[in-house]
Enzyme design. Sequence first.
Site, PDB file in Angstrom:
ATOM      1  N   HIS A 232       1.603   4.161  -2.846  1.00  0.00           N
ATOM      2  CA  HIS A 232       1.367   5.574  -2.922  1.00  0.00           C
ATOM      3  C   HIS A 232       2.502   6.560  -3.713  1.00  0.00           C
ATOM      4  O   HIS A 232       2.092   7.695  -3.972  1.00  0.00           O
ATOM      5  CB  HIS A 232       1.420   6.228  -1.331  1.00  0.00           C
ATOM      6  CG  HIS A 232       0.482   6.177  -0.674  1.00  0.00           C
ATOM      7  ND1 HIS A 232      -0.898   6.761  -0.989  1.00  0.00           N
ATOM      8  CD2 HIS A 232       0.117   5.446   0.775  1.00  0.00           C
ATOM      9  CE1 HIS A 232      -1.834   6.624  -0.209  1.00  0.00           C
ATOM     10  NE2 HIS A 232      -1.593   5.868   0.914  1.00  0.00           N
TER      11      HIS A 232
ATOM     12  N   HIS B  69       0.884  -1.283  -0.049  1.00  0.00           N
ATOM     13  CA  HIS B  69       0.054   0.017   0.093  1.00  0.00           C
ATOM     14  C   HIS B  69       0.868   1.107   0.131  1.00  0.00           C
ATOM     15  O   HIS B  69       0.585   2.028  -0.646  1.00  0.00           O
ATOM     16  CB  HIS B  69      -0.888   0.024   1.163  1.00  0.00           C
ATOM     17  CG  HIS B  69      -1.522   1.346   1.537  1.00  0.00           C
ATOM     18  ND1 HIS B  69      -2.969   1.376   1.309  1.00  0.00           N
ATOM     19  CD2 HIS B  69      -1.322   2.395   2.053  1.00  0.00           C
ATOM     20  CE1 HIS B  69      -3.434   2.687   1.853  1.00  0.00           C
ATOM     21  NE2 HIS B  69      -2.399   3.313   2.372  1.00  0.00           N
ATOM     22  N   GLU B  70       1.900   1.203   0.905  1.00  0.00           N
ATOM     23  CA  GLU B  70       2.781   2.395   0.890  1.00  0.00           C
ATOM     24  C   GLU B  70       3.639   2.619  -0.308  1.00  0.00           C
ATOM     25  O   GLU B  70       3.837   3.638  -0.858  1.00  0.00           O
ATOM     26  CB  GLU B  70       3.767   2.273   2.248  1.00  0.00           C
ATOM     27  CG  GLU B  70       2.780   2.311   3.550  1.00  0.00           C
ATOM     28  CD  GLU B  70       1.834   3.524   3.798  1.00  0.00           C
ATOM     29  OE1 GLU B  70       1.955   4.370   3.082  1.00  0.00           O
ATOM     30  OE2 GLU B  70       0.965   3.225   4.631  1.00  0.00           O
TER      31      GLU B  70
ATOM     32  N   ASP C  40      -4.862   1.106  -1.824  1.00  0.00           N
ATOM     33  CA  ASP C  40      -5.194  -0.192  -1.271  1.00  0.00           C
ATOM     34  C   ASP C  40      -5.208  -1.324  -2.485  1.00  0.00           C
ATOM     35  O   ASP C  40      -4.934  -2.420  -2.173  1.00  0.00           O
ATOM     36  CB  ASP C  40      -6.648   0.005  -0.690  1.00  0.00           C
ATOM     37  CG  ASP C  40      -6.630   0.491   0.775  1.00  0.00           C
ATOM     38  OD1 ASP C  40      -5.542   0.517   1.299  1.00  0.00           O
ATOM     39  OD2 ASP C  40      -7.545   0.887   1.358  1.00  0.00           O
TER      40      ASP C  40
ATOM     41  N   GLU D  72      -6.054   6.954  -1.602  1.00  0.00           N
ATOM     42  CA  GLU D  72      -5.759   5.825  -0.594  1.00  0.00           C
ATOM     43  C   GLU D  72      -6.316   4.370  -1.147  1.00  0.00           C
ATOM     44  O   GLU D  72      -6.109   3.398  -1.240  1.00  0.00           O
ATOM     45  CB  GLU D  72      -6.461   6.144   0.664  1.00  0.00           C
ATOM     46  CG  GLU D  72      -5.979   6.980   1.613  1.00  0.00           C
ATOM     47  CD  GLU D  72      -4.427   6.814   2.051  1.00  0.00           C
ATOM     48  OE1 GLU D  72      -4.091   5.684   2.106  1.00  0.00           O
ATOM     49  OE2 GLU D  72      -3.670   7.659   2.459  1.00  0.00           O
TER      50      GLU D  72
END
Length: 627
Positions: free
Chosen positions: A479, A475-476, A539, A535
Amino acid sequence: MTRIQDDLFTAVNAEWLAQAQIPSDKPRISAFDELVLINEKNLTADLQKMSVELPEDNPELLEAIKFYNKAGDWEARNNSDFSSVSKELDKVQKLESFEDFREHLLDLVFHSQASLPFSMNVEADMKDAVHYSLGFTGPGLILPDTTYYSEEHPRKRELLEFWQKNSGDILEKFHLEDAREIAAKAVAFDSLLVDSANTSEEWAKYAELYHPVPFEEFVDHFENIDFRAFVKGLVHTEPEKIVVFEKRFYENFDSIVNEENWPLIKAWMLVKIARKASGLLSDELRLLGSAYGRFLSNVAEARSQEKHQLDITEGYFSQVIGLFYGLKYFGEEAKSDVKRMTSEMIKVYQERLDKNEWLSRATIDKAIEKLSAITVFIGYPDKLPEIYSKLKVGSGSLYEDACSFDELFTARYYEKFSEEVDKSLWHMPAHMVNAYYSPDSNTIVFPAAILQAPFYSLEQTASQNYGGIGAVIAHEISHAFDNNGAQFDKYGNLNKWWADEDYAAFEKKQEEMIAIFDGVETEAGPANGKLIVSENIADQGGITAAMTAAQKEADVNLAEFFSQWGKIWRMKASLEFQQMLLSMDVHAPAKLRANIPPTNLEEFYQTFDVKEGDEMYRAPDKRVKIW
């Protein structure tokens, strides 16, 4: 009994949802919050033990313990005469005119507890991430965000009335004349800010808020404040530019901050000082000062004295406590395993990018280049920021110590403007149950506290760990390629490195992601797809990359993987808190985070035999695939 085919979130969390209780001093309970509760218990025991056996070999931790002890000295706090707070209030009370205010701006910043009706922020420059820039914004609003000020909002009136009455009650404790009138004027000033404030949707698209204004143009724009002298006093130079992040506030500044509105501004500043002070004084004022926050989120009772004592100490010594936590509770075996998983996830991302079918080769190569340049920090930082060596607990009150610390933090905040950005600094302490990607440094940070079950455990299977911390790690990483992060290059600069046609294709996929969330009903109301798109992209990228990594393991079990994914988003919260999150949080509601991303993956349908007619079914042509 709920089936996974109809509702993954409810099916895998059924027992937890039936038994979990929201703590009386919190608005929610979640997988994250459960770890927070464990950390609070452990750190409280640690600090209490060190309060008796002082850590003489660790000067920063020693000062934290001294401050912790002072925060827990309720006899001294309850017997305070509030004279130190009165001195802070007097600094504003003595400003009899708008001209007085203008002349004392720098003193108010560096030598008082006052808030100004505007903010100058020192942050890494989005277009030159090695150096800092000065950013200009408004001062923020009383209510959570602009949507709360709509006449149609059901809580606007009750929240403002509660805040106003509560502020008047606090001011009366400091024996201010006309306390009720001051509180009313503070609300009146807040109402002047609403139309100029950014919406939550605007803040969410932060890469689009970068509006650099040449310094000369910036200072000439204002009639009511001498920003040339003010900025020089802050950072001891005249910068080439000021970055405006709230354009409407910038444009309307002189109609808001002026002599006519000075009585309202002054009242607003007095209330800000009093409310901030309340948590550092008697128990009566602590409870009074936190009442609005409890009313806003429907929290039954205030934090206990013991928990408040920890909260206050963490507030000023966050990195000190974080480093202590990391060294004590985070093992090398876990660090090595998470490091291995992170390397594997980056490798998976590289492979997926390499096989991407909707980007040109040139853009793919630059994306892989950015991915390869990501710096990963795991567990806890190597050292503390230097500022902590300057925090010394004095002989005065808790409030006086806090004021002293605030002055040191403020001085350091503006002092760093003339330095290069230190990209090794952590923006989150190691005991925080969270993780983040920093676009201005192309860095991912995984604090030690999140590296626990259900996110991660050496006792869990590889598939469970990939469904938990693996998906968080990915997930990070994702980003770096969400609607904001994708606009920054490998060095952390806002720089368009995409081919135009590729970025246009990416924007189309963003619209698809917005569409599958927008308007989806939750207990608290419909989701705002535009607010939560970044987000949701992360995800979707996270679960996809983590699943791909899990499939490389010899003992892969995708049922365990998807079930763990559903478990890490478990949450129960008050309706009021959920409504607040819907209006301002860039993350989707927990149930949607658990349920929607898997429906875009064919493997989910195969694993649980999900068919048309099942509630978790999404037609193949409606499934969103980005990364």
